[in-house]
Design a protein around this motif. Structure first.
Motif, PDB file in Angstrom:
ATOM      1  N   ARG A 184       0.833  -1.212   0.000  1.00  0.00           N
ATOM      2  CA  ARG A 184       0.000   0.000   0.000  1.00  0.00           C
ATOM      3  C   ARG A 184       0.862   1.254   0.000  1.00  0.00           C
ATOM      4  O   ARG A 184       0.525   2.257  -0.647  1.00  0.00           O
ATOM      5  CB  ARG A 184      -0.917  -0.009   1.224  1.00  0.00           C
ATOM      6  N   ILE A 188       0.696   4.120  -2.784  1.00  0.00           N
ATOM      7  CA  ILE A 188       0.442   5.528  -2.445  1.00  0.00           C
ATOM      8  C   ILE A 188       1.573   6.416  -2.957  1.00  0.00           C
ATOM      9  O   ILE A 188       1.339   7.511  -3.480  1.00  0.00           O
ATOM     10  CB  ILE A 188       0.280   5.671  -0.922  1.00  0.00           C
ATOM     11  N   GLU A 189       2.820   5.928  -2.814  1.00  0.00           N
ATOM     12  CA  GLU A 189       3.960   6.707  -3.305  1.00  0.00           C
ATOM     13  C   GLU A 189       3.908   6.870  -4.822  1.00  0.00           C
ATOM     14  O   GLU A 189       4.138   7.963  -5.348  1.00  0.00           O
ATOM     15  CB  GLU A 189       5.258   6.023  -2.886  1.00  0.00           C
ATOM     16  N   ASP A 191       1.245   6.713  -6.673  1.00  0.00           N
ATOM     17  CA  ASP A 191       0.122   7.595  -6.987  1.00  0.00           C
ATOM     18  C   ASP A 191       0.507   9.059  -6.757  1.00  0.00           C
ATOM     19  O   ASP A 191       0.121   9.937  -7.535  1.00  0.00           O
ATOM     20  CB  ASP A 191      -1.084   7.223  -6.119  1.00  0.00           C
ATOM     21  N   GLY A 192       1.282   9.299  -5.687  1.00  0.00           N
ATOM     22  CA  GLY A 192       1.733  10.670  -5.447  1.00  0.00           C
ATOM     23  C   GLY A 192       2.647  11.167  -6.555  1.00  0.00           C
ATOM     24  O   GLY A 192       2.536  12.325  -7.008  1.00  0.00           O
TER      25      GLY A 192
END
Length: 313
Positions: A184, A188-189, A191-192
């Protein structure tokens, strides 16, 4: 002094009084038996019995009580051995049924909870058991409450206190959770970074659009300036052409002087020009400038001042 007979009578009277008058404490209900047969139930307060006929049968606690469900080993649907225990909250709603429909009510409720706990947990996989405690509690409550209803008992709540999978399963779950959290975090990284790249691209796009708009506006203004300059030059050329057509020599001198000056300007602006040699005879250039002055006066409709007439002698 009282004799022995009097003392015996007094003792019998006191015993008779205690057998007739009964006080039921709050939270309890007493069943009354008539020669061993249940006849009625006494509520909290004072009550009077028929001597030598009625007697107290059972003293039933009608307050909510808590039963511990002992820890037991249960095999789940996916063959994992887990240790499970729980607690049950019950309350007697009918003292007569609780007293006479089941023997040893407390043990009956405990055994019923244990067997149903094994049944419900054994029909589920380990992940479901660990993640759906509320569902397990609801199913157990429904089953046990239905089973204890004939006993006059209401099951208010049932809760699983603890679930203990084997240590190897616990370690595997910990590693799985760690891997899931790392996955996850990577998502998230990523996606950032994606959002940042999109934002930078949008910024570059907006910058390019603004620069294009600026170049468009500058080109439009340059074209407008060139158009006005061309209009002015065309008007001047037209005026010079009209003057030449009329035979005005000054117009010719203006045209030649203009080209003469432009030629010298290009020589001066050239990067390869080291030295600029001016012609020695500048009188021709001065004559041209004079011609320009005469042409301007002619175009503006003003004539040069005439010399005064000579006086006659």
């Amino acid at each position: 002094m009282f004799g022995p007979l009097t003392l015996i009578v007094v003792a019998l009277g006191i015993m008779l009084l205690f057998s007739i008058v009964k006080i039921v404490p709050q939270g309890y209900e007493f069943t009354i038996e008539n020669f061993g047969r249940y006849t009625r139930t006494l509520k909290p307060g004072i009550a009077f019995l028929t001597p030598f006929v009625e007697a107290i049968g059972r003293k039933v606690n009608v307050m909510e009580r808590v039963f511990d469900v002992p820890q037991q080993d249960v095999i789940t649907k996916d063959n994992v051995n887990v240790k499970v225990d729980g607690i049950v909250f019950t309350q007697v709603m009918d003292a007569a049924l609780a007293a006479y429909r089941v023997d040893n009510l407390d043990n009956a409720i405990t055994q019923l909870a244990m067997t149903n706990l094994r049944t419900v947990v054994g029909a589920m996989e380990l992940d479901e058991v660990l993640s759906q405690r509320d569902a397990i509690n609801s199913r157990l409550l429904s089953v046990i409450d239905h089973a204890t209803s004939p006993w006059g008992v209401k099951v208010n709540r049932i809760e699983i206190k603890d679930l203990k999978p084997p240590h190897d399963i616990t370690d595997s779950m910990a590693r799985q959770m760690k891997a899931e959290r790392e996955r996850r975090a990577l998502i998230i990284e990523a996606d950032g970074e994606k959002q940042a790249a999109i934002a930078r691209a949008e910024g570059q796009k907006q910058s390019a659009v603004l620069q294009s708009e600026g170049r468009k506006e500058a080109a439009f203004r340059d074209a407008e300036a060139r158009e006005r300059s061309a209009e002015a030059e065309a008007k001047a050329t037209d005026m010079v052409s009209q003057a030449i057509a009329k035979g005005d020599i000054n117009a010719i001198n203006y045209f030649v002087a203009q080209k003469y000056v432009e030629a010298f300007g290009k020589f001066a602006e050239s990067n390869n020009t080291k030295t600029l040699i001016m012609p020695a005879d500048m009188s021709s250039l001065a004559g041209m400038v004079g011609g320009v002055s005469e042409l301007i006066k002619t175009v503006s409709g003003t004539d040069a001042p005439k010399s005064p007439p000579a006086k006659k002698v």
